[in-house]
Design an enzyme around this catalytic site. Structure first.
Site, PDB file in Angstrom:
ATOM      1  N   ARG A   1     102.658  68.514 124.012  1.00  0.00           N
ATOM      2  CA  ARG A   1     101.812  67.341 124.233  1.00  0.00           C
ATOM      3  C   ARG A   1     101.319  66.765 122.905  1.00  0.00           C
ATOM      4  NH1 ARG A   1      97.232  67.575 126.490  1.00  0.00           N
ATOM      5  NH2 ARG A   1      96.806  69.808 126.276  1.00  0.00           N
TER       6      ARG A   1
ATOM      7  N   LYS B   1      99.475  66.775 132.720  1.00  0.00           N
ATOM      8  CA  LYS B   1      98.115  66.765 132.186  1.00  0.00           C
ATOM      9  C   LYS B   1      97.406  65.446 132.452  1.00  0.00           C
ATOM     10  CE  LYS B   1      97.242  70.780 130.344  1.00  0.00           C
ATOM     11  NZ  LYS B   1      96.099  71.613 130.789  1.00  0.00           N
TER      12      LYS B   1
ATOM     13  N   HIS C   1      90.687  74.479 135.049  1.00  0.00           N
ATOM     14  CA  HIS C   1      91.925  74.870 134.375  1.00  0.00           C
ATOM     15  C   HIS C   1      92.025  76.388 134.495  1.00  0.00           C
ATOM     16  CE1 HIS C   1      94.467  74.958 130.421  1.00  0.00           C
ATOM     17  NE2 HIS C   1      95.217  75.087 131.503  1.00  0.00           N
TER      18      HIS C   1
ATOM     19  N   SER D   1      96.471  77.654 127.381  1.00  0.00           N
ATOM     20  CA  SER D   1      97.898  77.883 127.489  1.00  0.00           C
ATOM     21  C   SER D   1      98.296  79.100 126.661  1.00  0.00           C
ATOM     22  CB  SER D   1      98.659  76.650 126.989  1.00  0.00           C
ATOM     23  OG  SER D   1     100.031  76.905 126.934  1.00  0.00           O
TER      24      SER D   1
ATOM     25  N   LYS E   1      97.453  83.081 132.269  1.00  0.00           N
ATOM     26  CA  LYS E   1      97.071  82.630 133.606  1.00  0.00           C
ATOM     27  C   LYS E   1      98.234  82.757 134.588  1.00  0.00           C
ATOM     28  CE  LYS E   1      95.822  78.488 132.552  1.00  0.00           C
ATOM     29  NZ  LYS E   1      96.208  78.566 131.117  1.00  0.00           N
ATOM     30  N   THR E   2      99.406  82.240 134.198  1.00  0.00           N
ATOM     31  CA  THR E   2     100.559  82.264 135.090  1.00  0.00           C
ATOM     32  C   THR E   2     101.022  83.692 135.351  1.00  0.00           C
ATOM     33  OG1 THR E   2     101.270  80.075 134.338  1.00  0.00           O
ATOM     34  CG2 THR E   2     102.927  81.448 135.417  1.00  0.00           C
TER      35      THR E   2
ATOM     36  N   ASP F   1      97.609  77.230 137.506  1.00  0.00           N
ATOM     37  CA  ASP F   1      97.066  76.448 136.386  1.00  0.00           C
ATOM     38  C   ASP F   1      95.925  75.499 136.740  1.00  0.00           C
ATOM     39  OD1 ASP F   1      97.436  75.903 133.482  1.00  0.00           O
ATOM     40  OD2 ASP F   1      97.847  73.866 134.188  1.00  0.00           O
TER      41      ASP F   1
ATOM     42  N   ARG G   1     109.633  76.131 128.372  1.00  0.00           N
ATOM     43  CA  ARG G   1     108.922  76.112 129.653  1.00  0.00           C
ATOM     44  C   ARG G   1     109.887  76.110 130.833  1.00  0.00           C
ATOM     45  NH1 ARG G   1     103.038  75.931 130.080  1.00  0.00           N
ATOM     46  NH2 ARG G   1     102.258  75.328 128.029  1.00  0.00           N
TER      47      ARG G   1
END
Length: 562
Positions: free
Chosen positions: A182, A327, A346, A364, A368-369, A383, A448
């Protein structure tokens, strides 16, 4: 733009294929530490598309034919419904300043026999007649590929997009161009009479302002680019699994890769829901293959991601990184949900077999994932979530997992989810076997995978759950304050939340003032648009946990900080 009592919006009334220019960002030459971001990465150093391909593959580039058999997209049987959809899509693409737009045809332009079907009758209500001046874009047909299936999007990507291949697992491996992450410093939000008082502006805020006129200039540039194409992809989908707070979104893009990405990441409507979709609540115009004009006011590079909350629109120029769409919609939810007394988070989320829900906060790369995708628990989401009076709900319809050093042994569910229908971004694979080397960082470290949430065997569908029982902060403690695993009481949890630990070690190994800690914590855990109503939502959740904990002192401490 004004907001009604329910917190809803109210209306205010498309490159050279062989050369890939390196995008220069003027702002990248300066050190700006006021804005926190999580997955942004420097541009790829390749000067041409061939150099980029050489990074993607282990050896020489295999040839993928660009010309092939016609696409398999076939029109629906009900002509009235088709015309209604086309009229709505054509209206979305029309240039508001010139009041002209393309005549829209549904289907693959390779099937030329279908084109006259909609072009011959001048009385068709979905064709626009120029009223001010005639431009070339209004004299051509733009074929709309509407809500294609993954198989159809595979065909479009393989036939027409360089850098798209089918990996050995069945996933679509593709390239996002010069930007592999990003670009938060190139993201702008229109500052108007309403957002001036509702959003967090100024130093330390991720919201960089722009005016309405500049937004319309960039919107016109994006729409003109999309109008110049032979075909565009349109997705109509939903956000939020809570039916009472569902948001309808439309994504207009130029790449099959982007359409498949959003097909996976948003909630996919049923045929009946698509039939009655109606007017979207928010629209994205993704013209990322085309740069913005760097001499336009507020622009700092040839990349610009512009969000207009009053018009309920987002414009993307100069970056093909699909995460900008994800996002961008998350930012919209940060604006909408707190107005309904719902906290947008988030975080990852899963649920045990006894109904105990856990939230995983973190930037990130903090896990989390991985942690939320536990084969012993039900996955609610990895997420983005909403936490309201009725419990938690996933905002998205898919997962966006980091792939660097991914292995079957450590993360079997994510490994098995990367199959036909999934998207692999910027990965390196063997040219013959097409087996992906997840440890290779030649293109970027930010590799990703995007896949539908139902690709996880123990996903909870619909993705909703009761109130969380455990809140876990995935912190990267650069100063050794916390042990590797710490069980905190509520007051300690709030303190370390506000302290603002981060995953970006190389950028954050400096001391900050208490105010900077506070601002960064908000950006990291709540992201983007910070409203007073969001703070109130957070306080409400904290107060409810205080009452359960039995403490009577934390409430005042929290109010003092905020």
């Amino acid at each position: 733009m004004a907001a009604n009592g329910n917190g809803e919006f109210s209306f205010g009334k498309g490159t050279a294929r062989k050369g890939l220019a390196k995008i220069q960002t003027a702002a990248s030459q300066k050190k700006q530490s006021a804005i926190c971001h999580d997955d942004s990465t420097p541009p790829v150093k390749a000067q041409t598309i061939d150099e980029l391909h050489s990074l993607q593959k282990k050896r020489s580039a295999p040839t993928t034919p660009i010309k092939g058999t016609p696409g398999s997209f076939s029109p629906v049987s009900e002509e009235a419904r088709q015309k209604q959809q086309l009229q709505s899509i054509s209206a979305s693409l029309a240039s508001l300043t010139r009041e002209t737009g393309p005549k829209v045809v549904r289907g693959d332009p390779a099937r030329k026999a279908e084109t006259p079907k909609f072009a011959a009758d001048p009385s068709d209500h979905f064709s626009f007649t120029p009223t001010i001046s005639v431009s070339d874009s209004s004299l051509k047909f733009t074929h709309v590929l509407y809500n294609l299936s993954p198989a159809e999007l595979y065909e479009q990507a393989i036939k027409y997009e360089q850098g798209s291949f089918i990996a050995s697992s069945g996933a679509l491996a593709t390239l996002s161009g010069a930007k592999t992450g990003r670009s938060p410093r190139d993201k702008r939000v229109v500052k108007d009479e309403t957002t001036e008082h509702e959003l967090w502006w100024g130093k330390g805020s991720p919201n960089i302002e722009m005016d309405e006129h500049t937004f319309l200039v960039n919107r016109e540039r994006a729409v003109d680019y999309l109008n110049s194409l032979d075909k565009v992809f349109v997705n109509d989908q939903f956000l939020n699994w809570d039916p009472q707070n569902r948001v309808k979104v439309r994504i207009v893009s130029a790449r099959a890769y982007h359409s498949l990405f959003m097909h996976n990441m948003c909630i996919r409507p049923t045929p009946e829901e698509l039939e009655n979709f109606g007017t979207p609540d928010f629209t994205i115009y993704n013209a990322g293959q085309f740069p913005c004009n760097r001499y336009t006011h507020y622009m700092t590079s040839s990349t610009s991601i512009d969000l207009n909350l009053a018009r309920r629109e987002m414009v993307i120029l100069g970056t093909q990184y699909a995460g900008e769409m994800k996002k961008g919609l998350f930012s919209v939810m940060h604006y909408l949900m707190p107005k309904r007394q719902i906290l947008s988070l988030h975080s990852g989320c899963n649920m045990g077999k006894d109904g105990d829900v856990a939230l995983f906060f973190g930037l990130s790369g903090t896990g989390k994932t991985t942690l939320s995708t536990d084969h012993n628990r039900y996955l609610i989401g990895d997420d983005e979530h909403c936490w309201g009076d009725n419990g938690v709900s996933n905002i998205e319809g898919g997962c966006y997992a980091k792939c660097i050093d991914l292995s079957r042994e450590k993360e079997p569910d994510i490994w098995n989810a990367i199959k036909f229908g999934a998207v692999l971004e910027n990965v390196v694979f063997d040219e013959h076997t097409r087996e992906v080397d997840y440890s290779d960082k030649s293109v970027t470290e930010n590799t990703r995978a995007a896949y539908p949430i139902e690709y996880i065997p123990n996903a909870k569908i619909p993705c909703v759950g009761p109130h969380p029982k455990n809140v876990i902060l995935l912190a990267c403690d650069a100063f050794g304050v916390l042990p590797p695993v710490s069980k905190l009481n509520l007051a300690q949890t709030m303190y370390h939340f506000i302290s603002g630990y981060t995953a970006l070690l190389e950028q954050r190994m400096v001391l900050r003032s208490q105010r900077q800690h506070f601002q960064l914590a908000l950006v990291q855990h709540l992201s983007c648009c910070i409203l007073p109503s969001m703070q109130q939502c957070w306080l409400r959740r904290c107060r409810s946990m205080v009452l359960q904990d039995g403490s009577s002192t934390l409430d005042g401490q929290v109010e003092g900080v905020y």
